[in-house]
Design a protein around this motif. Structure first.
Motif, PDB file in Angstrom:
ATOM      1  N   PRO A 153       2.490  -0.772   4.422  1.00 19.03           N
ATOM      2  CA  PRO A 153       2.374   0.625   4.012  1.00 19.03           C
ATOM      3  C   PRO A 153       3.718   1.188   3.542  1.00 19.03           C
ATOM      4  O   PRO A 153       4.768   0.810   4.069  1.00 19.03           O
ATOM      5  CB  PRO A 153       1.946   1.323   5.312  1.00 19.03           C
ATOM      6  N   LEU A 177      -8.956   4.534   0.152  1.00 15.17           N
ATOM      7  CA  LEU A 177      -8.151   3.358  -0.153  1.00 15.17           C
ATOM      8  C   LEU A 177      -8.557   2.939  -1.559  1.00 15.17           C
ATOM      9  O   LEU A 177      -9.698   2.496  -1.779  1.00 15.17           O
ATOM     10  CB  LEU A 177      -8.403   2.216   0.841  1.00 15.17           C
ATOM     11  N   CYS A 237      -3.068  -1.955  -3.799  1.00 17.87           N
ATOM     12  CA  CYS A 237      -3.882  -0.863  -3.270  1.00 17.87           C
ATOM     13  C   CYS A 237      -2.993   0.327  -2.958  1.00 17.87           C
ATOM     14  O   CYS A 237      -1.755   0.203  -2.959  1.00 17.87           O
ATOM     15  CB  CYS A 237      -4.637  -1.305  -2.013  1.00 17.87           C
ATOM     16  N   CYS A 264     -11.465   0.429   6.808  1.00 20.37           N
ATOM     17  CA  CYS A 264     -11.528   1.750   6.173  1.00 20.37           C
ATOM     18  C   CYS A 264     -12.510   2.661   6.909  1.00 20.37           C
ATOM     19  O   CYS A 264     -12.260   3.859   7.066  1.00 20.37           O
ATOM     20  CB  CYS A 264     -11.902   1.621   4.699  1.00 20.37           C
ATOM     21  N   MET A 282       0.834  -1.202   0.000  1.00 18.67           N
ATOM     22  CA  MET A 282       0.000   0.000   0.000  1.00 18.67           C
ATOM     23  C   MET A 282       0.871   1.255   0.000  1.00 18.67           C
ATOM     24  O   MET A 282       1.182   1.802   1.050  1.00 18.67           O
ATOM     25  CB  MET A 282      -0.915   0.026   1.232  1.00 18.67           C
ATOM     26  N   GLN A 339      -2.906   5.589   7.402  1.00 19.04           N
ATOM     27  CA  GLN A 339      -2.525   4.555   6.425  1.00 19.04           C
ATOM     28  C   GLN A 339      -1.941   3.331   7.147  1.00 19.04           C
ATOM     29  O   GLN A 339      -2.342   2.183   6.888  1.00 19.04           O
ATOM     30  CB  GLN A 339      -1.501   5.158   5.454  1.00 19.04           C
ATOM     31  N   GLY A 388       1.417   5.282  -0.463  1.00 18.72           N
ATOM     32  CA  GLY A 388       0.521   6.388  -0.141  1.00 18.72           C
ATOM     33  C   GLY A 388       1.067   7.728  -0.604  1.00 18.72           C
ATOM     34  O   GLY A 388       2.230   7.821  -1.013  1.00 18.72           O
ATOM     35  N   TYR A 432      -3.070   4.500  -0.827  1.00 18.17           N
ATOM     36  CA  TYR A 432      -3.777   5.431   0.068  1.00 18.17           C
ATOM     37  C   TYR A 432      -3.543   6.848  -0.443  1.00 18.17           C
ATOM     38  O   TYR A 432      -2.432   7.381  -0.359  1.00 18.17           O
ATOM     39  CB  TYR A 432      -3.233   5.247   1.485  1.00 18.17           C
TER      40      TYR A 432
END
Lengths: 361, 361
Positions: free
Chosen positions: A66, A243, A89, A265, A32, A47, A34, A91
């Protein structure tokens, strides 16, 4: 026959009641990236929290790692990275990408938009997420609302802004549709990355800038180079963070992981809100103690900006039927919410504001 | 040595990455009686939703069965049933039990209390839940915030209330601390169960009553027997609903079920809010179309009630040190929140309220 039928029925009932100690908890790992600097424990902290909570709810089986801006991809490439499937995914906020489609900004916030509760209601119960799903789909992603800062401040100004005319020629660091609205009133809207903001304001390269609110702003030290701190940040009444998820990665999840991701979320949205609501008043008090002067934009200025915002939406809508359609739904919902909140919520907020002011004296 | 060390390191890494398809998902069944009639799809609907979501997030392994009032225990015995361990959990509001301990009402709402966002911030980030844990523990329960209605209305009145003097002798169905405050101003506060409210108002047994807000009130038909619908419901600015849990049942849960239960309650709080924010404006519009007259309590009335509320808190605190201590923390937090919201949030709400009013004309 009847007996067999009964037996079959019992077997089915027994199967339903059987212990289920080996329920499938497949191990899954996602990345993830961001858009928010790790120095912001509010935004980046949320996040991280989503990743931690998904791990906690799956007994460690679904792990999401993250990453900060630049670690896997640049801050403003997150939607592209998710859309192409480079990562599962990311953020980020949809309005960073409004150049691709102005309707993306409706998902985050529009100038003079909804409060956080109104936006949450529209997204979750008012059909907002369904309306926006198309917009995200065109970018190759799906999105779950996963954060909100609440009302931001109107920014730091080196001189007072008393009239609409004072906006003319003002060199103001403000991005997105907020900048586009202010340009209609003569503001020279500038885009300057976060790390360059302080020196730009200190040296007078810009006259004013907006960032987030007391807690995040204080860290960057703007109070040392600008005296006037304006409210409200009418261009960011309740900016939402998403997200974003690559659809194929999402579809590969078992249903209970999907449910857990959605819940994480929702927690994130409201945890971020609680963090800001907890930290901003304390930071505001410190800023005022250091000499920051609080100001509120005059009604004339707000009205001029409001009209300019409506003009902007009409312009965008004239060449973009989907923006026009979603904006119309959004605005109808917004006005109904405002009328209700005005009666039941704002009457209390205003009365209690008055009482708090009297207690303070 | 170095080599063995490296091997040991690899083995540890391999163990971490091993598939975990048999993670423990023990089957657990709980019962959840509640205090809210099944006819209220908002309140009872949220109770059902918690049960459904916990099931979805555990792939059906953790099943909680919801019950309405009277099915397992009476509406106002839920806290006792959870405390004694008769049931594992229950869906109720702490202020129903303020006779046992007035500090329980701080967990739900006090007259002239916090907005929903302020209360959420205090509970989750401002230390509120830690402060209240003691209060719940005395009742044999623990609690997770799991619902909020947002600002309620001030109720249905058969005649207008223009001055503080008009409150004198008013037969008003209002419970809890709100009733205690109004009694100081001459109101005859009455407790009447939900099903008896309509006939009592119709026959003039009472002059006024308060229930919830437009959506729930409309179902009971009060608009047919009282003309004036007042705002705001200053005694219920943001009443919170709890999932109360028997501590031993909670401790027996695996950690990931605890995490899921917490997440389902956070979802429930904000889902209920979104439902009310979505449904109330529509119901309000219908009520006004049927001839309901909206009124707002005058500033004089609000001020007199505010002073009476402060007197009540001082009286309770004089004989209850814990109430005094928690109330002082709560009030300090509240005032700081109000000052911040006044600057950043309320300035926008008020301006947009004005714009919506102009659009409506």
């Amino acid at each position: 026959m009847e007996r067999r039928h009964l037996l079959a029925g019992s077997a089915a009932a027994a199967a339903l009641a059987a212990p289920n100690l080996a329920s499938a908890q497949p191990r899954i790992r996602w990345r993830m990236p961001g858009s928010f600097p790790k120095s912001l424990d509010t935004l980046y902290g949320t996040q991280e929290r989503i990743c931690r909570r998904v791990g906690e709810m799956t007994d460690g089986a679904f792990q999401i790692l993250p990453f900060g801006p630049g670690e896997v991809m640049p801050a403003l490439s997150v939607m592209d990275g998710v859309g192409s499937g480079t990562v599962e995914c990311g953020y980020t906020s949809a309005y960073y990408y409004l150049g691709k489609d102005p309707a993306l900004s409706i998902a985050t916030c529009l100038p003079f938009g909804m409060s956080s509760r109104q936006l949450w209601s529209w997204l979750q119960e008012g059909g907002g997420r369904a309306l926006l799903a198309d917009v995200y789909r065109d970018q190759g992603v799906m999105a779950i609302p996963a954060g909100n800062t609440g009302a931001q401040m109107g920014g730091w100004f080196r001189r007072e802004i008393n009239t609409v005319g004072d906006l003319n020629g003002l060199k103001f660091r403000i991005a997105g549709h907020g900048g586009a609205v202010l340009q209609k009133l003569g503001v020279v809207a500038q885009q300057i990355p976060g790390p360059d903001l302080y020196p730009a304001l200190e040296r007078g390269v810009i006259d004013a800038l907006e960032w987030v609110g007391p807690y995040d702003d204080e860290k960057l030290g703007f109070q040392r180079v600008a005296r006037f701190y304006y409210a409200p940040g009418w261009w960011e009444y309740s900016p939402s963070i998403d997200l974003m998820i690559h659809p194929a990665a999402y579809e590969a999840l078992p249903n209970h992981y999907k449910a857990i991701l959605e819940a994480a979320c929702t927690e994130a949205w409201h945890w971020m809100m609680a963090r800001y609501d907890h930290l901003n008043p304390q930071a505001l008090r410190r800023l005022v103690a250091q000499g920051t002067q609080l100001r509120v934009f005059s009604r004339d200025i707000l009205s001029a900006c409001y009209r300019a915002a409506q003009d902007l939406y009409a312009e965008i809508g004239s060449s973009n039927a989907r923006f026009r359609r979603i904006h119309a739904e959004w605005d109808k919902y917004r006005v109904e919410e405002v009328q209700w909140f005005r009666l039941a919520e704002d009457t209390q907020a205003n009365f209690l504001g008055l009482m708090a002011q009297q207690q303070q004296r």
